[in-house]
Each structure stands twice: as C-alpha cells, then as structure tokens.
Scaffold this motif. Sequence first.
Motif, PDB file in Angstrom:
ATOM      1  N   GLN A 122       0.829  -1.213   0.000  1.00 41.84           N
ATOM      2  CA  GLN A 122       0.000   0.000   0.000  1.00 41.84           C
ATOM      3  C   GLN A 122       0.859   1.257   0.000  1.00 41.84           C
ATOM      4  O   GLN A 122       0.566   2.221  -0.716  1.00 41.84           O
ATOM      5  CB  GLN A 122      -0.924  -0.003   1.213  1.00 41.84           C
ATOM      6  CG  GLN A 122      -1.846   1.215   1.281  1.00 41.84           C
ATOM      7  CD  GLN A 122      -2.460   1.396   2.649  1.00 41.84           C
ATOM      8  OE1 GLN A 122      -1.885   0.982   3.649  1.00 41.84           O
ATOM      9  NE2 GLN A 122      -3.636   1.997   2.692  1.00 41.84           N
ATOM     10  N   GLU A 158      -9.686   0.339   0.037  1.00 45.19           N
ATOM     11  CA  GLU A 158      -8.671   1.061   0.794  1.00 45.19           C
ATOM     12  C   GLU A 158      -8.880   1.033   2.312  1.00 45.19           C
ATOM     13  O   GLU A 158      -7.917   0.867   3.061  1.00 45.19           O
ATOM     14  CB  GLU A 158      -8.568   2.500   0.298  1.00 45.19           C
ATOM     15  CG  GLU A 158      -7.770   2.624  -0.989  1.00 45.19           C
ATOM     16  CD  GLU A 158      -7.416   4.062  -1.298  1.00 45.19           C
ATOM     17  OE1 GLU A 158      -7.748   4.940  -0.479  1.00 45.19           O
ATOM     18  OE2 GLU A 158      -6.818   4.312  -2.353  1.00 45.19           O
ATOM     19  N   LYS A 193       0.447   3.683  -3.467  1.00 43.21           N
ATOM     20  CA  LYS A 193      -0.605   4.694  -3.345  1.00 43.21           C
ATOM     21  C   LYS A 193      -0.232   6.070  -3.899  1.00 43.21           C
ATOM     22  O   LYS A 193      -1.108   6.890  -4.159  1.00 43.21           O
ATOM     23  CB  LYS A 193      -1.041   4.836  -1.887  1.00 43.21           C
ATOM     24  CG  LYS A 193      -0.008   5.444  -0.957  1.00 43.21           C
ATOM     25  CD  LYS A 193      -0.558   5.510   0.460  1.00 43.21           C
ATOM     26  CE  LYS A 193       0.444   6.123   1.427  1.00 43.21           C
ATOM     27  NZ  LYS A 193      -0.100   6.175   2.808  1.00 43.21           N
ATOM     28  N   ARG A 209      -3.928   1.300  -9.069  1.00 43.03           N
ATOM     29  CA  ARG A 209      -4.159   1.750  -7.701  1.00 43.03           C
ATOM     30  C   ARG A 209      -5.093   0.791  -6.990  1.00 43.03           C
ATOM     31  O   ARG A 209      -5.869   0.066  -7.623  1.00 43.03           O
ATOM     32  CB  ARG A 209      -4.769   3.169  -7.695  1.00 43.03           C
ATOM     33  CG  ARG A 209      -3.854   4.237  -8.275  1.00 43.03           C
ATOM     34  CD  ARG A 209      -2.660   4.489  -7.368  1.00 43.03           C
ATOM     35  NE  ARG A 209      -1.762   5.484  -7.938  1.00 43.03           N
ATOM     36  CZ  ARG A 209      -0.709   5.217  -8.681  1.00 43.03           C
ATOM     37  NH1 ARG A 209      -0.410   3.962  -8.967  1.00 43.03           N
ATOM     38  NH2 ARG A 209       0.065   6.180  -9.144  1.00 43.03           N
ATOM     39  N   ILE A 210      -5.038   0.795  -5.680  1.00 46.64           N
ATOM     40  CA  ILE A 210      -5.974   0.001  -4.884  1.00 46.64           C
ATOM     41  C   ILE A 210      -7.371   0.601  -5.041  1.00 46.64           C
ATOM     42  O   ILE A 210      -7.540   1.809  -4.900  1.00 46.64           O
ATOM     43  CB  ILE A 210      -5.556   0.003  -3.399  1.00 46.64           C
ATOM     44  CG1 ILE A 210      -4.182  -0.654  -3.239  1.00 46.64           C
ATOM     45  CG2 ILE A 210      -6.586  -0.730  -2.545  1.00 46.64           C
ATOM     46  CD1 ILE A 210      -3.593  -0.526  -1.857  1.00 46.64           C
ATOM     47  N   VAL A 258      -7.619  -2.281   3.633  1.00 47.41           N
ATOM     48  CA  VAL A 258      -6.166  -2.378   3.497  1.00 47.41           C
ATOM     49  C   VAL A 258      -5.471  -1.503   4.538  1.00 47.41           C
ATOM     50  O   VAL A 258      -4.471  -1.902   5.140  1.00 47.41           O
ATOM     51  CB  VAL A 258      -5.732  -1.984   2.071  1.00 47.41           C
ATOM     52  CG1 VAL A 258      -4.212  -1.917   1.959  1.00 47.41           C
ATOM     53  CG2 VAL A 258      -6.283  -2.974   1.052  1.00 47.41           C
ATOM     54  N   SER A 259      -5.999  -0.316   4.775  1.00 46.48           N
ATOM     55  CA  SER A 259      -5.419   0.591   5.773  1.00 46.48           C
ATOM     56  C   SER A 259      -5.502  -0.007   7.167  1.00 46.48           C
ATOM     57  O   SER A 259      -4.568   0.133   7.965  1.00 46.48           O
ATOM     58  CB  SER A 259      -6.140   1.939   5.741  1.00 46.48           C
ATOM     59  OG  SER A 259      -5.955   2.577   4.495  1.00 46.48           O
TER      60      SER A 259
END
Length: 301
Positions: free
Chosen positions: A49, A186, A53, A180-181, A189-190
């Motif tokens: 990530q 997101e 990003k 991109r994710i 993933v974060s």
Amino acid sequence: MSYLQLLAPDFLLILCGYLVCRHTPLNRSVWQPVEGLVYYLLFPVLLFQSVVKSPIDVGEAAGLVAAGAGTTLCGVALAYSLPHLPWLGRRIDRRDHAAAAQVAFRFNSFIVLALAERLAGAQGLLMMAVLIGVCVPLVNVAAVWPMARGGQLGFARELLRNPLIIATATGLAANLLGLRIPQWLEPAVSRIGAASLALGLMAAGAGMQFGLLSRGKLLSASVLAIRHVVMPLVAWALAHLLRLDAVQTSVLMAFSAVSTASSCYVLAARMGHNGAYVAGLVTLSTVLGAASLTLALGMLR
C-alpha cells in the motif's frame, strides 16, 4: 520534542509487548504465531500500500534517489565489513552478525512516512515514497543474504519466498503501470496496515531479551553507530554533493537517521537466527532514533 513524540508510540508498543509476554498468560506460545501473521500477511500488505498509493516520478527525483541509494549502499558495505576488520572481526560472532547486520541499514518506513508528512506535507510524502520504493528492495536483499548464506539456505530461494520483497516488487510494478488500490478496498487495506505496525512492534517486545545484548557489545555498538551516526553524515555529504533542494535534503536526512525497521526481528526469527538479540537492537535503535533524528534535522539549519 516533536520528534520524541513521534517515536514514543513505537517504543511504548515494544514495551507493552515485553510486559504482556512476561507478566500475563499471553506468553511466547501466543506471540510466535503473531510473528508469522505479521511477516507473511499484515506487513506485506502495508508495504504494498505504501509503495502503490502515490505516483512515482523517478526522473524528477533522480538526485534524491541517487543520494538515498548511495547512503543505503554505504550502510550495507560498512555492516558487511565488520567481521573482516582486523581489530574487531575476531570479537564478533559470525552468526549474530548475520542477523544483526540488517539493523545498520534498514529503516522504519512507518515512522519515516509520518515524519516526511510533517516536514514537507504531500510533497514530502511523495519523495519518501520514491525512496522507499527504491531502497526497500536493496535493504531486504542485503538483509537476507548473510542469513541465507550463513544458514546454508538457497539465497535465490529465500529472496523469491521473502514476502517483503514480493510486496515491494509488486507494488512498484503496479505503481509504474498506473494501477491503484480500489477506493472501496482502501479502508480494509489501511486497517490491515495499522494492525501490522502495532502487532509487529509488540511481537518485537515479546521476543526481547536484553541480557543477550551483553554478549555482543562491540557488534551492537558498531551496527547502531552505522545506523545513527555514519549514515546521517553520509546523507548530509551526498545532499551537498548532488545539490539537493531544501525539501529533498530534509527528507533524505530523516530517511538516513530514523530508527531501524521493526521487522528486523521478525526476519531474523523466521530465518532461524537469534531473534531475541535483534529485538533488543531494534529497541535500542528506537530510543537512539529520537536523538539521531533531532541531530540530523538540526544539521539543516
């Protein structure tokens, strides 16, 4: 004080892991599976990530990339040379050196990303993403090599199986391809990335045995001196030699002086080396990072 405040949460998480492991039923039998979870899933997701990003324009930051790679390679060369120095080599355990050498040149990408944003906002984050994307593969290859060689393991096999290198390589490829994710993914993933930081640092604390540091004082002092004294000085010299601008120089100095990567312990433990010893070095580096960051950034004035 702001630099101390930035580093304090990491140190407190390591201390928390140490206390929980030794004073509650959550002992080593609990933390060993946690190490595997962080190493094979959580941290690679965070690394991917971080690299993917932000769009990377390598041409625009060629000087910064050269300075960052030069600083990193200098740290690698110095760390590798320690057992071969005539006045030091005889007093260093080669197996401990194989595990500890990475402490000298790896960096805590979580802390340095947060610090870059404080120093230079979005521009600082973008420049730090470039450095991470270029230098993470370098430091991971350099970290795996001594342990794979010393443990009689296939070097190429270990690299191909290393989840940190896989995550970085795929992240760079996706970034350069403009991928991109997805926005809907997101948040998840974060959250995985946040879990990797907290659990990784606590796992390092759970594995600490400060007593082991006493048997390798010269090795400990040498790798920490490279990380917190020599590398900032090399970065400062390269910044002036390559005529980096003020923002690039501040990002480079933060990159060079930050504490070592918390995953040093996880990598050493998963490759069958003295993880407890490396965990102690990570903790000492986290403490020293507050001083080295303050001094390195103070050199800009």
